[in-house]
Design a protein around this motif. Structure first.
Motif, mmCIF file in Angstrom:
data_model
loop_
_atom_site.group_PDB
_atom_site.id
_atom_site.type_symbol
_atom_site.label_atom_id
_atom_site.label_comp_id
_atom_site.label_asym_id
_atom_site.label_seq_id
_atom_site.Cartn_x
_atom_site.Cartn_y
_atom_site.Cartn_z
ATOM 1 N N GLU A 84 32.732 -42.388 -38.403
ATOM 2 C CA GLU A 84 32.609 -43.052 -37.517
ATOM 3 C C GLU A 84 32.491 -44.589 -37.349
ATOM 4 O OE1 GLU A 84 28.891 -45.412 -39.456
ATOM 5 O OE2 GLU A 84 27.954 -45.418 -37.732
ATOM 6 N N GLU A 141 19.359 -44.425 -37.980
ATOM 7 C CA GLU A 141 19.487 -44.942 -38.858
ATOM 8 C C GLU A 141 19.351 -46.924 -38.522
ATOM 9 O OE1 GLU A 141 23.606 -46.152 -38.994
ATOM 10 O OE2 GLU A 141 24.066 -45.477 -40.987
ATOM 11 N N GLN A 146 23.977 -40.694 -35.253
ATOM 12 C CA GLN A 146 22.606 -42.289 -35.539
ATOM 13 C C GLN A 146 21.916 -42.483 -34.473
ATOM 14 O OE1 GLN A 146 25.643 -43.899 -37.957
ATOM 15 N NE2 GLN A 146 24.500 -42.160 -39.893
ATOM 16 N N ASP A 205 27.281 -43.396 -33.304
ATOM 17 C CA ASP A 205 25.989 -44.617 -33.668
ATOM 18 C C ASP A 205 25.847 -45.025 -31.932
ATOM 19 O OD1 ASP A 205 24.942 -46.916 -34.434
ATOM 20 O OD2 ASP A 205 25.766 -45.968 -36.876
#
Ligand SMILES: O=C(O)c1ccc(O)c(O)c1
Ligand SMILES: [Mg+2]
Length: 627
Positions: free
Chosen positions: A134, A239, A191, A165
């Motif tokens: 990530e 998240e 995420q 994300d």
């Protein structure tokens, strides 16, 4: 799609977090290393607990500062990684998140990063796990998703993919369209987080202000569309690093989180919950008042008449124009959440429920239930009209109902008219009489309807409340405004239907734990606030006094007709104006947790007099505590 949540998003021990996630309907979790390290449970026990709760362990994270480092350091990193792979094997987690390095030792060398991630993935494969790489928005050399993907592509290992994300991607303003160029099977994990739009350092923004999708200003639904079109079929995982959620109770936060994912999937066209049924008006506001006298006196002075009484319960209907107030003098049972503590004179007087006029009450309830609003047991006798009710996050009961409309049972049928010149005493022991009995509805200053309801939220539920009212009820949110109180800052945000027939002003006070801050109010619309204020005073009502300085300032800001400002000054009428028109309003004293506002709103005015709220709050403080 499957839903998952990172343990960092919830408060409590690991066990509490897992239980909350399971109860809210999540399919899996991301386990944060710190939560495991702080837990007395061995990885095998965590695994068993998750299995009992029906949760898969979808991700273990984070592993930091692995790649693009000198050989000696990388050897140490591999050793560290092997140790974690072993923990993952015991946990039953098959994917680990590696975030892009922030180490000062990391070099700007994509080939080296790819080579080392390849070696890491090779080792991971031996343990039966996979690595999701990530890009942190503040990564030292890798801080965009396309850069992370290009390294993953170059590394070319089946046990290596990327983790997307939404925060890191959208916070940097990276166009998310390029996500569709990544093969879906190489997106190992997704995420999701939103955040309010703020101009600040991206790391601080991420670590403190993330929120659930739909609660901030990022286009998370748009991003999700790209990820799904790329072919991603893994879980949707929240998240969220957020200072408030870290302190709030895990159970309600997890429900809020799950609701946000359902609404997000609807927005991205991935799910079709029952359509929203937007309320068209406020059928009634229900007050609980163990001691009915003070609030009855207030209602009477405001010009309300006690017109009917419930057939089987100690509930009176007070009415004026289209404004209906139910006064419930039975024991204050809160069927959801904690009952507010009594405060001030008037004991436990509080706004307990709102009747929302709904074109399809059963459909509205189905929508609410599908978005996890707690459905309340029907509190009715067999002969009563069916009433669907759910609890808002703050515990306010919301009834979906119809008022005297064709084809739908009307809640008013459960009430029996009180004879106009009733001998019978009201619930407060005072017979109905006087001004309210003399057909005043047509008079200047009469109350026409409920203009808005102002609900103070518990300090940690503001974002949840706003998402709830928008998604469950289909209302639109206006801009959030800050309001200074002498002892702190309030935040306020209104949700409304298209024609303003329903307006709910949500606000959150400055003092966590100060239950006294949870005061609600009911704003009553009149065509002539000056006449309404005079009528109220003549009937013995007391208006909130407003300091002279306020009127001196008003004189500087607006031009008034001769005598107009003096009238406002005399009565305590406040004034505001926007492009659409003027707003004139004044306040009654507070009874228990409730006060009333009289408002005269020009048709085009959109606000709630937020400009004047600091003056009102200070005046209420002065009235309550002196000074
Ligand atoms: O703030 C961080 O360090 C951090 C760690 C792991 C993540 O997945 C992330 O998005 C941020
Ligand atoms: Mg992340």
């Amino acid at each position: 799609m499957r839903t998952s949540i990172a343990t960092v998003s919830l408060s409590g021990t690991l066990t509490e977090k897992l239980t909350a996630a399971s109860r809210a309907g999540f399919d899996g979790v991301e386990i944060f290393e710190n939560d495991l390290l702080a837990s007395p449970l061995a990885p095998e026990e965590v695994r068993a607990r998750c299995a009992d709760l029906g949760l898969s362990v979808d991700l273990y994270q984070p592993m930091r500062d692995i790649e693009a480092v000198p050989a000696g350091e990388f050897a140490r990193n591999l050793r560290r990684a092997e140790h974690k792979f072993e923990v993952m094997r015991r946990l039953g987690a098959d994917t680990v998140l590696v975030c892009s390095s922030v180490s000062p030792h990391a070099v700007d060398d994509d080939a080296l990063a790819a080579e080392q991630l390849h070696a890491l993935a090779e080792r991971a494969q031996d343990f039966g796990v996979r690595v999701a790489y990530e890009a942190l928005a503040w990564g030292r050399h890798v801080n965009t998703y396309d850069h992370a993907w290009s390294i993953v592509r170059a590394a070319d290992h089946p046990a290596l993919g990327t983790c997307l994300d939404s925060f890191h991607i959208l916070a940097r303003g990276c166009g998310p369209e390029g996500i569709e160029d990544i093969p879906g099977e190489k997106i190992f994990f997704l995420q999701l987080a939103d955040a309010p739009l703020m101009a600040m350092d991206v790391l601080q923004w991420s670590r403190h202000y993330r929120c659930f999708p739909g609660q901030g200003g990022l286009d998370v639904a748009g991003l999700l569309g790209h990820v799904v079109r790329a072919g991603y079929r893994g879980p949707l995982s929240l998240e969220v690093f957020n200072d408030v959620f870290r302190q709030a109770e895990a159970g309600p936060t997890a429900v809020d989180a799950q609701r946000s994912l359902r609404v997000l999937q609807e927005a991205a066209g991935l799910a079709e919950p029952p359509a929203p049924v937007v309320p068209t008006g406020v059928a009634f506001a229900e007050l609980v008042a163990p001691d009915a006298q003070p609030v009855s006196a207030l209602l009477r002075a405001l010009g309300f008449t006690r017109t009917a009484r419930h057939r089987s319960k100690p509930v009176d209907l007070w009415q004026q124009g289209e404004a209906r107030v139910l006064l419930n003098t039975g024991p204050a049972v809160r069927r959801w959440g904690r009952p507010p503590r009594p405060s001030g004179s008037g004991g436990g007087t509080a706004l307990a429920a709102i009747g929302l006029e709904s074109p399809d009450p059963a459909g509205a309830a189905r929508r609410a239930e599908s978005l996890l609003a707690p459905v309340l047991p029907r509190r009715r006798a067999p002969e009563d009209a069916p009433l669907d009710a759910v609890a808002a996050p703050d515990g306010t009961e919301l009834f979906f109902c119809a008022t005297d409309r064709d084809g739908l049972p009307s809640w008013t049928r459960d009430f029996e008219a009180v004879p106009r010149h009733a001998e019978r005493a009201g619930t407060d022991g005072v017979p109905d009489a006087g001004v309210a009995e003399s057909g005043v509805d047509a008079d200047a200053g009469a109350v026409r309807r409920i203009d808005h309801l102002a609900l103070t939220q518990p300090w940690h539920q503001f974002d949840e409340a706003s998402l709830f009212h928008r998604s469950v009820l289909g209302l639109r949110a206006q801009e959030s405004v800050d309001v200074a109180d002498p002892y702190g800052l309030w935040r306020s945000r209104a949700v409304t239907n298209a024609d303003g027939g329903v307006r709910i002003a949500l606000s959150v006070g400055p003092a966590p734990g100060d239950d006294g801050a949870r005061v609600q109010h009911i704003a009553l619309a009149t065509d002539d606030v000056v006449a309404a204020a005079r009528r109220f005073r003549a009937a013995g009502g007391r208006l909130l006094p407003v300091p002279g300085n306020y009127y001196d300032d008003l004189a500087a800001r607006y031009a008034f007709a001769p005598g107009e400002l003096e009238t406002y000054r005399e009565l305590g009428v406040l004034y505001d104006r926007d492009e659409g028109g003027a707003f004139r309003h004044c306040y009654t004293e507070t009874v228990g947790r409730l006060f009333f506002e009289l408002v005269q709103r020009d048709a085009g005015y959109r606000g709630y007099g937020a400009q004047n709220a600091p003056v009102r709050l200070a005046a209420q403080h002065a009235q309550r505590y002196g000074g």
